[in-house]
Write an enzyme that holds these catalytic residues in place. Structure first.
Site, short mmCIF file in Angstrom:
data_model
loop_
_atom_site.label_atom_id
_atom_site.label_comp_id
_atom_site.label_asym_id
_atom_site.label_seq_id
_atom_site.Cartn_x
_atom_site.Cartn_y
_atom_site.Cartn_z
N ASP A 8 -16.11 -32.12 4.42
CA ASP A 8 -16.73 -30.83 4.21
C ASP A 8 -18.15 -31.14 3.69
OD1 ASP A 8 -16.84 -27.95 3.55
OD2 ASP A 8 -16.80 -28.67 1.49
N ASP A 10 -20.82 -28.63 1.89
CA ASP A 10 -21.17 -28.03 0.59
C ASP A 10 -20.06 -28.28 -0.43
OD1 ASP A 10 -23.50 -26.97 1.69
OD2 ASP A 10 -22.55 -25.08 2.23
P1 B16 Z 1 -23.84 -20.52 5.69
P2 B16 Z 1 -18.73 -25.78 3.47
C1 B16 Z 1 -19.61 -23.28 3.20
O1 B16 Z 1 -19.85 -24.63 3.43
C2 B16 Z 1 -19.95 -22.90 1.76
O2 B16 Z 1 -19.05 -23.53 0.85
C3 B16 Z 1 -19.81 -21.41 1.60
O3 B16 Z 1 -20.15 -21.02 0.29
C4 B16 Z 1 -20.73 -20.71 2.62
O4 B16 Z 1 -20.56 -19.29 2.54
C5 B16 Z 1 -20.36 -21.19 4.04
O5 B16 Z 1 -20.50 -22.59 4.09
C6 B16 Z 1 -21.27 -20.58 5.09
O6 B16 Z 1 -22.56 -21.05 4.89
O7 B16 Z 1 -24.17 -19.16 5.17
O8 B16 Z 1 -24.87 -21.57 5.38
O9 B16 Z 1 -23.48 -20.49 7.16
O10 B16 Z 1 -18.21 -25.88 2.07
O11 B16 Z 1 -17.69 -25.38 4.50
O12 B16 Z 1 -19.53 -27.00 3.89
MG MG Z 2 -17.17 -26.88 0.53
#
Ligand code: B16
Ligand code: MG
Length: 215
Positions: A8, A10
């Site tokens: 993953d 974030d």
């Molecule tokens: P975006 P991951 C996720 O990333 C985040 O944890 C989450 O907080 C966010 O809403 C989601 O990506 C979408 O992100 O707005 O940049 O498309 O943890 O799956 O890497």
């Molecule tokens: Mg994450």
């Protein structure tokens, strides 16, 4: 024996939590909607539009689909501005570089499996855009975590059977997705207490490459 590891992004590779929080806070304040860090925790691993729906639980009016897209865009534009001015390789989380290099040296494939549509921008900004064998993200899926699609695509991109892959996740939705996809799971950070994980650690500096491969 693990032949591929899907990370993953974030919360596992890099910490963008604070920037997501500031982006959503900017949007919520502009609409007079209550938003705090506890609500922000519920957005971990959740797609952008699903995150917006969680925030709108506190709204006093209803929004049309068109207005919702505008609110999500308002957040994302602000978030992208923060990414470009504040994010750097210094935000790579502890243990990440050692684990990535160790897995590569052991002949294990490495991929990204992220819900974020900003994945290419983030990887470039932290200098890891050439590091992974494959990237599966919010741009190549129709169903978000807890659906396993993003991880199944990652496994497909690196040419491996899901059962030979280990997913590293910091979100409950991500652990659910890994298990639904028939993969092993290593829970880090906020997901450390998730009982469904095959292994758990505070961060990647607390796990050895051998422990990961032997799962
Ligand atoms: P975006 P991951 C996720 O990333 C985040 O944890 C989450 O907080 C966010 O809403 C989601 O990506 C979408 O992100 O707005 O940049 O498309 O943890 O799956 O890497
Ligand atoms: Mg994450």
């Amino acid at each position: 024996m693990v032949k591929g590891v899907i990370f993953d992004l974030d919360g596992v590779i890099v910490s963008t939590d604070e920037l997501h929080y500031l982006g959503w806070k900017h949007m919520a304040d502009s609409e007079g909607i209550y938003f705090d860090r506890e609500i922000n925790e519920r957005l971990r691993g959740v797609s952008r539009m699903a995150s917006l729906d969680i925030i709108l639980e506190k709204a006093t009016k209803t929004y049309t689909d068109e207005q919702k897209v505008a609110l999500a865009t308002l957040k994302n534009d602000y978030y992208k501005q923060l990414l470009s001015t504040r994010l750097s390789s210094k935000d790579i989380l502890p243990g990440v570089m050692n684990v990535l290099d160790g897995l590569k040296a052991a002949g294990v494939k490495i991929a990204i499996g992220s819900s974020s549509k900003n994945t290419p921008t983030i990887l470039k900004q932290i200098g890891l855009d050439k590091k992974f064998d494959a990237v599966s993200d919010g741009n190549n899926i129709t169903n978000s975590k807890p659906d396993p699609e993003v991880f199944l695509k990652a496994a497909q991109f690196i040419g491996l059977d899901p059962k030979d892959c280990l997913v590293v996740e910091d979100a409950e939705a991500g652990i659910s997705a890994a298990k639904a996809g028939g993969m092993k799971a290593l829970a880090v950070g906020s997901a450390i207490t998730d009982k469904r994980a095959d292994l758990a650690a505070a961060d990647l500096s607390m796990v050895s490459v051998q422990q990961m491969i032997n799962l």
